[in-house]
Design an enzyme around this catalytic site. Structure first.
Site, PDB file in Angstrom:
ATOM      1  N   ASP A   9       0.813  -1.221   0.000  1.00 49.51           N
ATOM      2  CA  ASP A   9       0.000   0.000   0.000  1.00 49.51           C
ATOM      3  C   ASP A   9       0.850   1.276   0.000  1.00 49.51           C
ATOM      4  O   ASP A   9       0.686   2.142   0.859  1.00 49.51           O
ATOM      5  CB  ASP A   9      -0.949   0.013   1.205  1.00 49.51           C
TER       6      ASP A   9
ATOM      7  N   GLU B  45     -11.364   1.283  -2.973  1.00 44.50           N
ATOM      8  CA  GLU B  45     -10.730   1.702  -1.712  1.00 44.50           C
ATOM      9  C   GLU B  45      -9.505   2.549  -2.038  1.00 44.50           C
ATOM     10  O   GLU B  45      -9.245   2.890  -3.187  1.00 44.50           O
ATOM     11  CB  GLU B  45     -10.335   0.456  -0.898  1.00 44.50           C
TER      12      GLU B  45
END
Length: 544
Positions: free
Chosen positions: A13, A191
């Site tokens: 991420d 997301e």
């Protein structure tokens, strides 16, 4: 050239920002403490770990967090003379609920003491902070819908209920209207929002398709930060879905950055799958890693990969001439009095209850079992190579079979292999080898030896050799030259996202390290004199 991944091993991420000529990437750490890894580079090629900012109880306490919870998808930015870090501490994985409090902290220096956090909200995870040109700040996160039947291991699109946007300031907190600005494409599981601004457009990048092989980076834009947002002509900036033979897989979740000279790049999450132990299936023993791609702006004011298409490359042109640095083996005798940077532990904001460094050794204080979510004495480092060996020297005087210490390859409490020195009735000191081969609640222990192997000394060297999909443990008495194999070759594919329940049920990466337990509650201590991690080992079985 930039070689992908730029951050090998579990570094998921990636959120990137530039301050002057320096680049910083923040990555998720999930249940590993301290929270968030921040690496620094001056050339996008060579990266150095410079900070793990969430390093005290006021900032992070993950005791009781399930596996693969904790710190999800931080966002790092720089404004007003400060670094800003936004993060989630996810408290639940399985079931309909997530329980995901979001926080913001800041610091004037990347490696300084970050302030106690502002609590923001808990409406969803993957929070982000955007600093607009006029000084206003906007907070984003995906919205979680507990009515959408989204469960760990089986995510449902309906649980990912769009991207929320609201204004925020340090003085007021969240204020003004909150709006769902983007519902994503048909790929779903939308997301990881990040906004950047260029030529009057607000560009919104999101991650879609889940954390597995359908992952993608989606790009949309609007003239107004509140929307509506139109999708990219290709919808996706990057994805490797539908390209199973590409060396990079699971591409998604990243952020845009510009160099001082105006060149543009985009980070991304990636995996490098290999075949399982029987030559079947695919698994990523190095977890979810960080890559970067060079991009270009076209006349339509949309961003595209420099090479065209949607597939990221393993080698990417760097912004300037750089010198690639050699990766040195990691060896420590714990003589520096502090834990080396490569090591982390699990969940606990009070490491003094788990370990200390004294007399040139790491002393682990035996606590709960390898299945604990609360207080586990495990100090480990990331697996960064498909082939490596790791060694340690252990001094331990167990008094019963509930006290044990040793060397482990570890993914989570349901996926591990451990060589342990323990104490067996009518035998005394003994070695045992155990594994857990599937995520709880389905996981159960397997003991690989026909019976524990008696040893005459409390001082033992332990070694594990990992070679792609297999691994082998060894032992010897301290100071001996010859290593002795113990137990069978084990399945290394267990130590991966894809092990156990599969890619959507867990999403961190493999570790190797030192472990001690005392489930009597007596806090029996184990002394580790050294630890080494050496990549690309060439086995010399004839010498053993």
């Amino acid at each position: 050239m930039i070689q992908n991944p730029i951050l090998p091993g579990f570094n998921a991420d990636p959120s990137i920002c530039r301050v002057g000529t320096d680049y910083y990437i923040a990555t998720s750490t999930f249940e590993w403490y301290p929270g968030v890894q921040i690496h620094k580079s001056t050339d996008l090629v060579n990266w150095e770990l410079v900070s793990r900012p969430l390093n005290r109880k006021a900032l992070l306490d993950m005791r009781g967090n399930p596996d693969s919870c904790g710190i999800w998808a931080p966002c790092l930015s720089y404004a007003d003379g400060k670094f800003w870090l936004v993060y989630t501490d996810v408290k639940r994985l399985d079931g309909a609920f997530k329980d995901a409090p979001n926080y913001i902290t800041c610091c004037e220096t990347i490696d300084g003491e970050w302030r106690d956090p502002w609590y923001i909200n808990s409406s969803g995870f993957d929070p982000s902070l955007f600093h607009d040109d006029d000084g206003r700040k906007y907070f984003m996160n995906m919205q979680w819908n507990h009515r959408g039947k989204g469960t760990g291991g089986n995510p449902k699109h309906a649980s990912f209920d769009g991207i929320l946007l609201q204004e925020w300031s340090p003085d007021k907190g969240l204020f003004g209207p909150v709006k769902n600005i983007y519902n994503g494409t048909e790929r779903g599981l939308t997301e990881a929002p990040h906004i950047f601004k260029r030529n009057g457009y607000y560009y919104l990048t999101t991650a879609e398709g889940g954390t597995g092989y359908e992952h993608a980076i989606t790009l949309a834009r609007s003239k107004d930060i509140w929307g509506p947002y139109e999708d990219h002509p290709q919808k996706y900036l990057m994805t490797t879905a539908g390209a199973p033979d590409h060396p990079i897989q699971r591409t998604g979740h990243g952020q845009y950055v510009e160099t001082p000279d105006g060149e543009v790049y985009h980070t991304f999450l990636m995996g490098r799958p290999i075949k399982g132990p029987n030559g079947e299936g695919r698994f990523c023993p190095l977890g979810r890693e960080t890559g970067i791609e060079k991009c270009v702006w076209r006349e339509d004011d949309w961003l595209y990969l420099e090479a065209g298409g949607l597939l990221p490359r393993t080698q990417v042109p760097a912004p300037s001439n750089v010198e690639k640095r050699a990766i040195a083996p990691s060896k420590t005798d714990f003589s520096q009095g502090s834990l080396p940077d490569e090591f982390q532990w699990l969940r606990h904001p009070e490491p003094e209850r788990l370990f200390r460094l004294e007399d040139n050794a790491l002393v682990l204080i035996g606590r709960e079992s390898a299945g604990s979510w609360f207080e586990q004495s495990l100090v480990a480092r990331r697996q960064e190579h498909l082939k490596y060996n790791a060694e340690t020297t252990l001094e331990f005087e167990p008094e019963n079979y509930q006290q044990a210490a040793g060397l482990t390859t570890y993914y989570n409490r349901g996926k591990f292999h451990i060589l342990l020195l323990t104490h067996e009735p009518d035998m005394g000191r003994a070695l045992t080898l155990m594994s857990c081969a599937g995520d709880y609640p389905d996981g159960a222990l397997t003991f690989w030896l026909e019976g524990p192997q008696a040893v005459k000394s409390a001082d033992i060297d332990m070694r594990v050799e990992v070679d792609h999909a297999s691994q082998q443990f060894f032992w010897r008495y301290k100071g001996d030259e010859k290593w002795h194999a113990i137990g069978p070759q084990l399945d290394a594919s267990i130590i991966s996202d894809e092990g156990g329940r599969g890619e959507h049920a867990s999403f961190t990466g493999g570790f190797v390290g030192m472990f001690a337990m005392d489930i009597t509650g007596g806090a029996k201590e184990a002394r580790f004199e050294r630890f080494s991690y050496v990549p690309d080992v060439q086995r010399r079985a004839a010498q053993r």
